[in-house]
Write a protein that holds these residues in place. Structure first.
Motif, PDB file in Angstrom:
ATOM      1  N   MET A   1       0.930  -1.240   0.186  1.00 51.71           N
ATOM      2  CA  MET A   1       0.033   0.091   0.162  1.00 51.71           C
ATOM      3  C   MET A   1       0.933   1.319   0.128  1.00 51.71           C
ATOM      4  O   MET A   1       1.910   1.171   0.370  1.00 51.71           O
ATOM      5  CB  MET A   1      -0.933   0.080   1.253  1.00 51.71           C
ATOM      6  N   ALA A   2       0.432   2.253  -0.736  1.00 46.32           N
ATOM      7  CA  ALA A   2       1.185   3.423  -0.537  1.00 46.32           C
ATOM      8  C   ALA A   2       1.083   4.310   0.739  1.00 46.32           C
ATOM      9  O   ALA A   2      -0.060   4.392   1.464  1.00 46.32           O
ATOM     10  CB  ALA A   2       0.537   4.361  -1.729  1.00 46.32           C
ATOM     11  N   ASP A 136      -3.478 -10.910 -11.645  1.00 44.81           N
ATOM     12  CA  ASP A 136      -2.282 -11.174 -11.131  1.00 44.81           C
ATOM     13  C   ASP A 136      -1.100  -9.889 -11.499  1.00 44.81           C
ATOM     14  O   ASP A 136      -0.245 -10.195 -12.075  1.00 44.81           O
ATOM     15  CB  ASP A 136      -1.569 -12.515 -11.472  1.00 44.81           C
ATOM     16  N   CYS A 137      -1.784  -8.790 -11.632  1.00 40.12           N
ATOM     17  CA  CYS A 137      -0.841  -7.687 -12.277  1.00 40.12           C
ATOM     18  C   CYS A 137       0.555  -7.765 -11.643  1.00 40.12           C
ATOM     19  O   CYS A 137       0.862  -7.520 -10.379  1.00 40.12           O
ATOM     20  CB  CYS A 137      -1.564  -6.317 -12.123  1.00 40.12           C
ATOM     21  N   CYS A 140       1.092  -4.599  -8.915  1.00 38.93           N
ATOM     22  CA  CYS A 140      -0.006  -4.272  -7.839  1.00 38.93           C
ATOM     23  C   CYS A 140       0.246  -5.064  -6.628  1.00 38.93           C
ATOM     24  O   CYS A 140       0.502  -6.455  -6.559  1.00 38.93           O
ATOM     25  CB  CYS A 140      -1.485  -4.809  -8.546  1.00 38.93           C
ATOM     26  N   ILE A 141       0.253  -4.526  -5.601  1.00 40.53           N
ATOM     27  CA  ILE A 141       0.553  -5.177  -4.516  1.00 40.53           C
ATOM     28  C   ILE A 141      -0.813  -5.561  -3.357  1.00 40.53           C
ATOM     29  O   ILE A 141      -0.771  -6.080  -2.625  1.00 40.53           O
ATOM     30  CB  ILE A 141       1.502  -3.871  -3.410  1.00 40.53           C
ATOM     31  N   THR A 142      -1.930  -4.875  -4.045  1.00 37.00           N
ATOM     32  CA  THR A 142      -3.099  -5.024  -3.540  1.00 37.00           C
ATOM     33  C   THR A 142      -3.352  -6.521  -3.374  1.00 37.00           C
ATOM     34  O   THR A 142      -4.004  -7.068  -2.268  1.00 37.00           O
ATOM     35  CB  THR A 142      -4.051  -4.361  -4.380  1.00 37.00           C
ATOM     36  N   LYS A 143      -3.190  -7.396  -4.343  1.00 31.94           N
ATOM     37  CA  LYS A 143      -3.508  -8.625  -4.373  1.00 31.94           C
ATOM     38  C   LYS A 143      -2.935  -9.488  -3.370  1.00 31.94           C
ATOM     39  O   LYS A 143      -3.632 -10.545  -2.917  1.00 31.94           O
ATOM     40  CB  LYS A 143      -3.047  -9.442  -5.790  1.00 31.94           C
ATOM     41  N   THR A 320       6.584  -6.283  -5.378  1.00 29.50           N
ATOM     42  CA  THR A 320       6.005  -6.754  -6.637  1.00 29.50           C
ATOM     43  C   THR A 320       7.043  -7.143  -7.819  1.00 29.50           C
ATOM     44  O   THR A 320       8.343  -6.458  -7.787  1.00 29.50           O
ATOM     45  CB  THR A 320       5.151  -5.457  -7.310  1.00 29.50           C
ATOM     46  N   ASP A 321       6.396  -7.656  -8.818  1.00 31.43           N
ATOM     47  CA  ASP A 321       7.344  -8.117  -9.720  1.00 31.43           C
ATOM     48  C   ASP A 321       8.211  -6.830 -10.697  1.00 31.43           C
ATOM     49  O   ASP A 321       9.424  -6.890 -11.028  1.00 31.43           O
ATOM     50  CB  ASP A 321       7.020  -9.370 -10.854  1.00 31.43           C
ATOM     51  N   ALA A 322       7.238  -6.166 -10.773  1.00 31.40           N
ATOM     52  CA  ALA A 322       7.595  -4.749 -11.503  1.00 31.40           C
ATOM     53  C   ALA A 322       8.693  -3.917 -10.799  1.00 31.40           C
ATOM     54  O   ALA A 322       9.539  -3.296 -11.433  1.00 31.40           O
ATOM     55  CB  ALA A 322       6.272  -3.786 -11.832  1.00 31.40           C
ATOM     56  N   ALA A 323       8.809  -4.052  -9.431  1.00 30.07           N
ATOM     57  CA  ALA A 323       9.700  -3.319  -8.647  1.00 30.07           C
ATOM     58  C   ALA A 323      11.099  -3.697  -9.200  1.00 30.07           C
ATOM     59  O   ALA A 323      12.028  -3.056  -8.826  1.00 30.07           O
ATOM     60  CB  ALA A 323       9.373  -3.421  -7.149  1.00 30.07           C
TER      61      ALA A 323
END
Length: 416
Positions: A1-2, A136-137, A140-143, A320-323
Motif C-alpha cells: 500500500m502507498a 495477477d498484475c 500491484c501490491i493489493t493482491k 511486486t515483480d515490476a519493482a
C-alpha cells in the motif's frame, strides 16, 4: 500500500474534500504519514483566494516536489490556475480532487477490509459486493492483501442494497476490487444479474458501478450493456481501466486483456447506449514502455475518447515483480504524463462542451463550495448547480437542469 502525506489550505470546503480523499485512500488500504519525506506520494489541496496565497501554493508545491517521490496538486488553484504549476516547472500531477484517490493507487485495485459492510454517507450508499480479484498484475501490491475473488450470493447483496435504500440512500455505489468478475468464483459472472435485481428494488435512486477490469467485462459485455439500456436507475457509466494502448506492455503488466477487447467493450456500449460515460486509467512510464508503446496509448485515447481519464505515472511498489524491473527516468515519465494529461484535458473538455445547451436530469448528492451543490446526470457526469438555496435545491433531490457551461472536468447547470 502507498504511504501518503496530505496538506490542505483554504476554506472549510477544501478541508471537507481532503477528508473525502483520505476516506477513500484508507478504504483502499493506504495509510497516512506526517512528513512528505516519508511518503510515497504527497497531496497538496490548494487555495487561490489572493495573489499572496497563489505564491505560497507555488512555493509549497516546489518544496513538496523536492521532498517526495510523487506529488499531486488539487483544489481551487489546481482547477482555476493549473497552468501556473506547469509554467513554474513543478513536477506534479495537477488534477481534480475527485481523481486523487485513483491517481494514488498507481493503477492498483481498491482494497476493502475482510468484513466490509455497506455504509450510508449522506445520501450515498456504499455497497462492497465482493472481495478480491482474478488478476495477477505485475505492478500491484493489493493482491497480496485481498486474494482471489470471494463473491457473496446475489440475494445477499440485493438485501444489503435494499437496506441502504430504505435507510435513505439515493445513490448506490457498487464497489469491489474488480466488480466485473463478481460471481466468477462460483463459475459464472453475475454482475449483470446483480445489477438487474438491485434496480428492481422499490424506490427512487440511482446505481453507479465501480471499477471493472476489461477482461471481466468483455465476456459479459452484451448482457451488461443490455441491463444498462433497460434500467434507468443505472448510471450509464463504466470504469474499465485499460492501463496501456500497447499489447506488449499489457503483457508485461500481466493485465490479462488485450487492447482489442477493450475496444470491443466500448463498441458494444456504443451500440446499446446513446449517451454514456467511459472512464478508464492509463499508467505511463511502465519500465518496459517504449516511445512507440506510449504513442499507441495516446492513439487509443484519441480513438475511444473516454469522458473520464485517470493518468498515473508508474511508481514501484515493494514486493511486486515490476519493482525489480529497470525503471525509466523520471523526466521520461514526466514528459509522457504531461503529454497524455494535456490530451486528456482536450478530450474531457470536448465532452463537457458538447453538453452545453442540453437539459439533463441530475441527482444532487452532496453540498459543494459556498451555496453550490454537486450533482450527477444520467451518465454520471458531474454537474454543479450554483445558488442552490435560491433555487430550492437540496441534497437528495432529482432536478432537471440546463447545462450552461463547464470547467473542463465538470459542467454547470441551471434548474429549469
Amino acid at each position: 500500500m502507498a504511504r501518503y502525506h496530505i496538506e490542505t489550505y483554504g476554506c472549510t470546503s477544501n478541508r471537507g474534500e481532503s477528508r473525502q480523499i483520505e476516506r477513500r485512500l484508507r478504504d483502499a488500504g493506504h495509510h497516512r504519514v506526517e512528513g512528505a519525506e516519508e511518503a510515497d506520494v504527497a497531496i497538496l489541496n490548494t487555495c487561490t483566494v489572493v495573489e499572496k496565497t497563489e505564491r505560497n501554493m507555488l512555493r509549497r508545491a516546489e518544496e513538496l516536489g523536492d521532498e517526495t517521490a510523487d506529488l499531486i496538486v488539487t483544489g481551487c488553484m489546481a482547477l482555476a490556475q493549473g497552468e501556473e504549476f506547469r509554467d513554474a516547472d513543478v513536477d506534479a500531477d495537477v488534477i481534480h480532487w475527485d481523481e486523487v484517490p485513483e491517481a494514488v493507487t498507481n493503477g492498483e485495485c481498491p482494497t476493502t477490509t475482510p468484513d466490509a459492510e455497506p455504509i450510508l454517507d449522506g445520501v450515498i450508499g456504499i455497497l462492497p459486493i465482493a472481495r478480491g480479484c482474478m488478476s495477477d498484475c505485475s505492478y500491484c501490491i493489493t493482491k497480496k492483501a485481498t486474494g482471489k475473488i470471494d463473491s457473496p450470493p446475489v440475494e445477499e447483496n440485493v438485501e444489503k442494497a435494499r437496506a441502504l435504500v430504505h435507510a435513505g440512500a439515493k445513490e448506490l455505489r457498487i464497489t469491489g476490487q474488480d466488480t466485473g468478475v463478481y460471481g466468477w468464483d462460483d463459475g459464472e459472472r453475475k454482475l449483470h444479474e446483480l445489477l438487474d435485481r438491485i434496480c428492481d428494488i422499490e424506490g427512487d435512486f440511482r446505481v453507479r458501478v465501480g471499477m471493472a477490469n476489461p477482461k471481466g467485462v468483455h465476456g459479459i459485455r452484451e448482457e451488461l450493456a443490455e441491463v444498462f439500456a433497460e434500467n434507468e436507475k443505472l448510471y450509464n457509466f463504466i470504469h474499465a481501466p485499460v492501463q496501456s494502448g500497447s499489447d506488449d506492455v499489457l503483457g508485461d503488466m500481466r493485465r490479462q486483456h488485450q487492447v482489442s477487447e477493450y475496444v470491443e467493450i466500448v463498441e458494444t456500449f456504443d451500440e446499446y447506449l446513446d449517451y454514456w460515460t467511459l472512464s478508464t486509467d492509463f499508467i505511463v512510464g511502465f519500465p518496459t514502455e517504449e516511445e512507440e508503446d506510449h504513442a499507441q496509448s495516446m492513439a487509443l485515447l484519441r480513438e475511444t475518447r473516454p469522458e473520464k481519464i485517470n493518468v498515473t505515472r508508474f511508481s514501484k511498489r515493494p514486493g511486486t515483480d515490476a519493482a525489480d524491473m529497470k525503471g525509466l527516468g523520471g523526466q521520461v515519465k514526466k514528459d509522457r504524463s504531461k503529454a497524455m494529461t494535456d490530451l486528456k484535458m482536450d478530450v474531457v473538455a470536448e465532452a463537457y462542451d458538447d453538453m452545453v445547451g442540453e437539459t439533463h436530469e441530475v441527482l444532487v448528492v452532496e453540498e459543494g463550495t459556498g451555496d453550490s451543490v454537486k450533482c450527477y446526470d444520467e451518465a454520471y457526469r458531474q454537474v454543479i448547480v450554483q445558488n442552490a438555496d435560491d433555487h430550492g435545491v437540496e441534497v437528495g433531490d432529482f432536478v432537471d437542469v440546463e447545462i450552461t457551461g463547464h470547467s473542463t472536468v465538470y459542467a454547470f447547470g441551471e434548474p429549469v
